[in-house]
Design a protein around this motif. Sequence first.
Motif, PDB file in Angstrom:
ATOM      1  N   VAL A   1       2.327   1.586  -3.615  1.00  0.00           N
ATOM      2  CA  VAL A   1       1.415   2.035  -4.684  1.00  0.00           C
ATOM      3  C   VAL A   1       1.002   3.500  -4.506  1.00  0.00           C
ATOM      4  CG1 VAL A   1       0.536  -0.272  -5.270  1.00  0.00           C
ATOM      5  CG2 VAL A   1      -0.686   1.098  -3.563  1.00  0.00           C
ATOM      6  N   GLN A   2       1.263   4.044  -3.303  1.00  0.00           N
ATOM      7  CA  GLN A   2       1.006   5.476  -3.111  1.00  0.00           C
ATOM      8  C   GLN A   2       2.257   6.301  -3.411  1.00  0.00           C
ATOM      9  OE1 GLN A   2      -0.457   5.327   0.897  1.00  0.00           O
ATOM     10  NE2 GLN A   2      -2.475   4.581   0.264  1.00  0.00           N
TER      11      GLN A   2
ATOM     12  N   LEU B   1       0.853  -1.203   0.000  1.00  0.00           N
ATOM     13  CA  LEU B   1       0.000   0.000   0.000  1.00  0.00           C
ATOM     14  C   LEU B   1       0.886   1.250   0.000  1.00  0.00           C
ATOM     15  CD1 LEU B   1      -3.039   0.393  -0.006  1.00  0.00           C
ATOM     16  CD2 LEU B   1      -2.997   0.450   2.490  1.00  0.00           C
ATOM     17  N   ALA B   2       1.975   1.211   0.766  1.00  0.00           N
ATOM     18  CA  ALA B   2       2.899   2.360   0.781  1.00  0.00           C
ATOM     19  C   ALA B   2       3.521   2.536  -0.603  1.00  0.00           C
ATOM     20  CB  ALA B   2       3.983   2.139   1.842  1.00  0.00           C
TER      21      ALA B   2
ATOM     22  N   LYS C   1       4.965   1.844  -8.325  1.00  0.00           N
ATOM     23  CA  LYS C   1       3.712   1.162  -8.722  1.00  0.00           C
ATOM     24  C   LYS C   1       4.014   0.059  -9.727  1.00  0.00           C
ATOM     25  CE  LYS C   1       0.976   5.294  -8.229  1.00  0.00           C
ATOM     26  NZ  LYS C   1       0.468   6.430  -8.916  1.00  0.00           N
TER      27      LYS C   1
END
Length: 348
Positions: free
Chosen positions: A203-204, A200-201, A210
């Motif tokens: 893809v942000q 999650l970190a 990504k």
Amino acid sequence: MYTQSFNVPDGHSASAETATTVPLASASQQLALEQAQLRFDAVIDADGKIEPKDWMPQAYRKTLVRQISQHAHSEIVGMLPEGNWISRAPSLKRKAILVAKVQDEGGHGLYLYSAAETLGTSRDQMLEGLHSGRAKYSSIFNYPTLTWADVGVVGWLVDGAAIMNQIPLCRCSYGPYARAMIRVCKEESFHQRQGFEALLAMVQGTQAQKEMVQDAVNRWWWKCLAMFGPPDGDSPNSAQGMRWGIKRISNDDLRQKFVDATVPQAAVLGVTLPDPALQWNEARGHHDYGAIDWDEFWATVNGNGPCNKERLATRVKAHNDGQWVRDAALAYAEKQSARNSAMSKVAA
Ligand code: FAQ
């Protein structure tokens, strides 16, 4: 290799060879055997637990040693792909989490070897099977972890698949295995979440991060689906394992549960699962998915995956390098025992 506390043929495994080498049981032994078998069947039918000192059919014992030792081997070989990234973790926080996670996997191996030892097979015997290449361990650990995103994906998908498979094992009919699995599952749940959170970190983050996540998902997705084992129709151990309450849910049903649970998680991460056939089937109430490459799976299981040789060599080296620790522990235990017996002689 396998021992049995009540060493007579049990009907499940009596081969022509044992039938000729085992002397005929007396009528009273035969009766005792039949009663023991009935007690065993009654416990299994009532969904109870078989404990180490209980009589059990030799085939049940052998199946458990096979499955639990393979599982233990998977845990300790499973330390290697992620262990590879401990020295390259992107921050102190990620490094601390990864060290703890890899250490947990080693602990799982130890609980599982201990559970298998209660069936009469020694840890040395099991490790010899692993190190000689005879014993199996999970196919999934024969693939490389190429980038930091692979560490996140191993947590999210590999641990995710492992939990899906292992939660039903908490209800396994063999007490020591079931009890070991309760703690293992709690820890695996943390492992899965830490993997998801690491992704999650990423893809942000930047476009490159990504892409790294998507690339890792592309490489691991199909291997994770194969982790659940061959399709039910090609699974020689399933039917008996399920009758004995060792396995509770079939390979295909677990695989389906994993797909259904993972699709919404992939949507949260914003990654695509690399399967054009993946789609919700309203009539089945499940996702349909494409064909798994079983030839590639069997090649890997049979020692020809990309990292099989490297994994085994690393394991053997770690075991040999640790010989001095085992020698020291043994010498210490002998010294303690000599001291205790000398003291009890003085006291007497
Ligand atoms: N890889 O008749 P079935 C983890 C073999 S732990 C290699 O369906 P069964 C934690 C199977 O052994 C992952 N071999 O067999 C972690 C059998 O061979 P055999 C391990 C496989 O036993 C995360 C043959 O194919 N989990 O990941 C595989 O009824 C991250 C025919 O198969 C467990 O071991 C495979 N994927 O069902 C650690 C759970 N699949 O023995 C570090 C306990 C099948 O007849 C980092 N085990 N084979 O020569 C089980 O639930 C079962 O044993 C199955 C296989 C479901 C694996």
